[in-house]
Design a protein around this motif. Sequence first.
Motif, short mmCIF file in Angstrom:
data_model
loop_
_atom_site.label_atom_id
_atom_site.label_comp_id
_atom_site.label_asym_id
_atom_site.label_seq_id
_atom_site.Cartn_x
_atom_site.Cartn_y
_atom_site.Cartn_z
N LEU A 261 0.83 -1.20 0.00
CA LEU A 261 0.00 0.00 0.00
C LEU A 261 0.87 1.26 0.00
CD1 LEU A 261 -2.81 1.26 0.11
CD2 LEU A 261 -2.70 1.12 2.61
N CYS A 262 1.91 1.25 0.82
CA CYS A 262 2.84 2.40 0.84
C CYS A 262 3.51 2.59 -0.53
CB CYS A 262 3.91 2.19 1.91
SG CYS A 262 3.29 2.26 3.60
N THR A 263 3.88 1.47 -1.15
CA THR A 263 4.50 1.54 -2.47
C THR A 263 3.52 2.08 -3.50
OG1 THR A 263 5.89 -0.37 -1.89
CG2 THR A 263 5.75 0.22 -4.22
N TYR A 264 2.29 1.61 -3.43
CA TYR A 264 1.26 2.08 -4.36
C TYR A 264 1.02 3.58 -4.19
CZ TYR A 264 -3.27 2.22 -6.81
OH TYR A 264 -4.31 2.52 -7.66
N GLU A 265 1.02 4.04 -2.95
CA GLU A 265 0.86 5.48 -2.71
C GLU A 265 2.00 6.27 -3.36
OE1 GLU A 265 0.62 5.94 1.51
OE2 GLU A 265 -1.57 5.78 1.54
N GLY B 177 2.04 10.00 -3.92
CA GLY B 177 1.97 10.34 -2.51
C GLY B 177 0.57 10.16 -1.96
N PRO B 178 0.44 10.11 -0.62
CA PRO B 178 -0.87 9.89 0.00
C PRO B 178 -1.92 10.92 -0.41
CG PRO B 178 0.90 9.66 1.61
CD PRO B 178 1.52 10.20 0.36
N HIS B 179 -1.47 12.15 -0.68
CA HIS B 179 -2.42 13.21 -1.03
C HIS B 179 -3.09 12.97 -2.38
CE1 HIS B 179 1.39 14.28 -2.90
NE2 HIS B 179 0.73 15.05 -3.74
N MET B 180 -2.49 12.09 -3.21
CA MET B 180 -3.07 11.78 -4.51
C MET B 180 -3.94 10.53 -4.48
SD MET B 180 -1.91 14.17 -6.49
CE MET B 180 -2.19 13.51 -8.13
N ALA B 181 -3.87 9.81 -3.37
CA ALA B 181 -4.54 8.50 -3.30
C ALA B 181 -6.05 8.61 -3.44
CB ALA B 181 -4.18 7.81 -1.99
#
Length: 290
Positions: free
Chosen positions: A69-73, A78-82
């Motif tokens: 999940l971290c890699t996908y983010e 980044g998390p702000h685009m998830a």
Amino acid sequence: MIPGRDRNVAEESEGMAGNAEVLNTDTEEERLQDRNKFLLSEVAMDKLTSEQLDYLRNRQKLLKYFDRLCTYELIMGGPHMAEDLYDYTFYDKFRTVSLITSTVKFAHEGNCKAVEIMFTYHGDVLLPHWLPVLSNFPETMDPNDYKSLLPACTANGNVIPWSQIQLREQDWCEEADFQNESDDCDDDFIYEEDQTLKYFACKKESVTTEVLTSWYTGRVHQIESRSCMVDHAVTLIKLARERSVMGLDHLYHQLLTLDALVYEVHLEDARLSDLQKMSDLDICKLLMSK
């Protein structure tokens, strides 16, 4: 009483107390680490109950999913685009297939950013397949687009290692004694279509300049023969020379000649393999044919 001296003594005492506190903290952490190592060393896998084994495997699986999940983010930006880009169907597959499978797929799609992130955060698994993965980028793709992924050498001829980043600290359940054979070791498929790629599968520390020269040479031939895009082959060998990869000068000049034949003399059927069999006189005749 000397006020200045008393103040200095007080400051020194505070500093010593602070240093002692840091030392005590470090010592306490070291003791805790040593204690944990001792306790883990006392655990025997063959003596664990089925419930304990289930707990161990589930913890490992959750950490694996967390890492994916971290890699996908990171791949999304980044998390702000998830929130805008998250795709459950993609992630559901991404978290279950092997790292090498995902990375090769990214290469097939020409997704340079994703391959770079995979190399950076999962290098222990993927970097032994660095060159074979690069061979999976489309031959029709401009090598400039993935030049950040290309290996390079120092002026002294040493291969520059890939700079890796650790996603997180290793968890106790990921100690070698608790690991089964990982699904991420499923890398045979990458060599099924082209067995010659096995020559380029090597540990990070065993990649040599000779291996790089051989890979660049072979990849240039693949690009030229499979896509007939001589300009892409020329671009790749230029990038290799810029990266101080040795032993490519003769091939470079042959490609420049082929480039002139194809794009200036308009001999569109000219091929590198044919050119390499010709004498210098015959090549000169071709160059002067139009």
